[in-house]
Design a protein around this motif. Structure first.
Motif, mmCIF file in Angstrom:
data_model
loop_
_atom_site.group_PDB
_atom_site.id
_atom_site.type_symbol
_atom_site.label_atom_id
_atom_site.label_comp_id
_atom_site.label_asym_id
_atom_site.label_seq_id
_atom_site.Cartn_x
_atom_site.Cartn_y
_atom_site.Cartn_z
ATOM 1 N N UNK A 1 0.833 -1.202 0.000
ATOM 2 C CA UNK A 1 0.000 0.000 0.000
ATOM 3 C C UNK A 1 0.865 1.247 0.000
ATOM 4 N N UNK A 2 1.862 1.290 0.884
ATOM 5 C CA UNK A 2 2.711 2.479 0.997
ATOM 6 C C UNK A 2 3.379 2.806 -0.337
ATOM 7 N N UNK A 3 3.946 1.802 -0.994
ATOM 8 C CA UNK A 3 4.632 2.017 -2.263
ATOM 9 C C UNK A 3 3.677 2.546 -3.327
ATOM 10 N N UNK A 4 2.531 1.867 -3.468
ATOM 11 C CA UNK A 4 1.579 2.260 -4.509
ATOM 12 C C UNK A 4 0.957 3.623 -4.222
ATOM 13 N N UNK A 5 0.623 3.869 -2.943
ATOM 14 C CA UNK A 5 -0.059 5.111 -2.593
ATOM 15 C C UNK A 5 0.843 6.329 -2.747
ATOM 16 N N UNK A 6 2.120 6.174 -2.399
ATOM 17 C CA UNK A 6 3.056 7.302 -2.489
ATOM 18 C C UNK A 6 3.257 7.735 -3.940
ATOM 19 N N UNK A 7 3.313 6.771 -4.838
ATOM 20 C CA UNK A 7 3.601 7.079 -6.241
ATOM 21 C C UNK A 7 2.362 7.090 -7.131
ATOM 22 N N UNK A 8 1.210 6.999 -6.505
ATOM 23 C CA UNK A 8 -0.044 6.985 -7.270
ATOM 24 C C UNK A 8 -0.309 8.359 -7.885
#
Length: 248
Positions: free
Chosen positions: A234-241
């Protein structure tokens, strides 16, 4: 209208716990016939909304989405939105009971096993004597029992319907019957009744202040490790979304 921060397309209002309590108090006072659905939005719900259109529509129709988890808050800060604080289902339930003890609110408890459900009602009666638990039902019911439960809630007309069926099942259940429940506010609270009943202990205050409650729970319940795998994803996807990619 409060400013919102979008996390992977999901709009989280910049709202504190105190502001949330004030908002829900006003909902109760206004006594509207329409159910006010509160979603305690955690990373699992946000991730599920990326591929589940039905769940996304449920979230979009909710009256309020709160930041259930430090991961949501931290991502908002990294992306420059800065949600003020966590408003978790568990914390919100306890705050509502405290406020309800002052204002004589009524609650219906739906979820957990029978022993936990019964113990939760007993704890509320002992700790918050001015709160009325007008009804309760364990969470291990079959789909064919839904209407019986809905009819009971409808007849009791609680101020708050507390649904501890786990996310996102609780959100789906509330939405499915929202026109028939005759409650003022409905909230999915995950496993909060387990905490209320003393079946599961919350992390000590220091762990909570350090935002390490998730690690404490993992240490106490190692079987949760599979579920916790979603957090780094979640953290990876949400930060770069890229919010412009959202179709909603």
């Amino acid at each position: 209208m409060k400013q919102v921060v979008k996390i992977m397309g999901i709009p989280f209002p910049k709202i504190t716990m105190d502001e949330t309590l004030d908002k829900l108090s006003r909902v109760i006072e206004q006594n509207n016939s329409e159910l006010y659905h509160v979603v305690t939005g955690n990373p699992e719900i946000v991730m599920a909304c990326q591929h589940d259109r039905q769940l996304r529509s449920i979230i979009d129709e909710a009256g309020l989405i709160t930041a259930d988890g430090i991961g949501i808050v931290m991502v908002s800060q990294i992306r420059g939105g800065s949600l003020p604080e966590r408003v978790t289902g568990c914390d919100l339930l306890f705050k509502l009971l405290e406020e309800g003890n002052k204002k004589s609110w009524s609650f219906y408890l739906l979820g957990a096993d029978e022993a936990t459900s019964k113990k939760s009602a007993e704890v509320i009666a002992q700790t918050y004597p001015n709160v009325s638990v007008v009804g309760r039902h364990h969470g291990y019911f079959k789909p064919e029992e839904d209407l019986e439960i809905v009819n009971e809630i409808q007849s009791l007309a609680p101020d708050f319907l507390i649904v501890a069926l786990g996310a996102p099942y609780a959100e789906r259940w509330i939405h499915k019957y929202k026109d028939d429940l005759n409650a003022r506010v409905a909230i999915g609270v995950g496993g909060s009744l387990d905490v209320l009943a003393g079946k599961v202990k919350r992390a000590p205050q220091l762990w909570q202040k350090l935002h390490m409650e998730w690690l404490y729970r993992l240490m106490k319940q190692p079987s949760r490790w599979r579920r916790q795998l979603i957090l780094p994803r979640f953290a990876w996807k949400a930060i770069f979304y890229r919010e412009s990619n959202s179709s909603n």
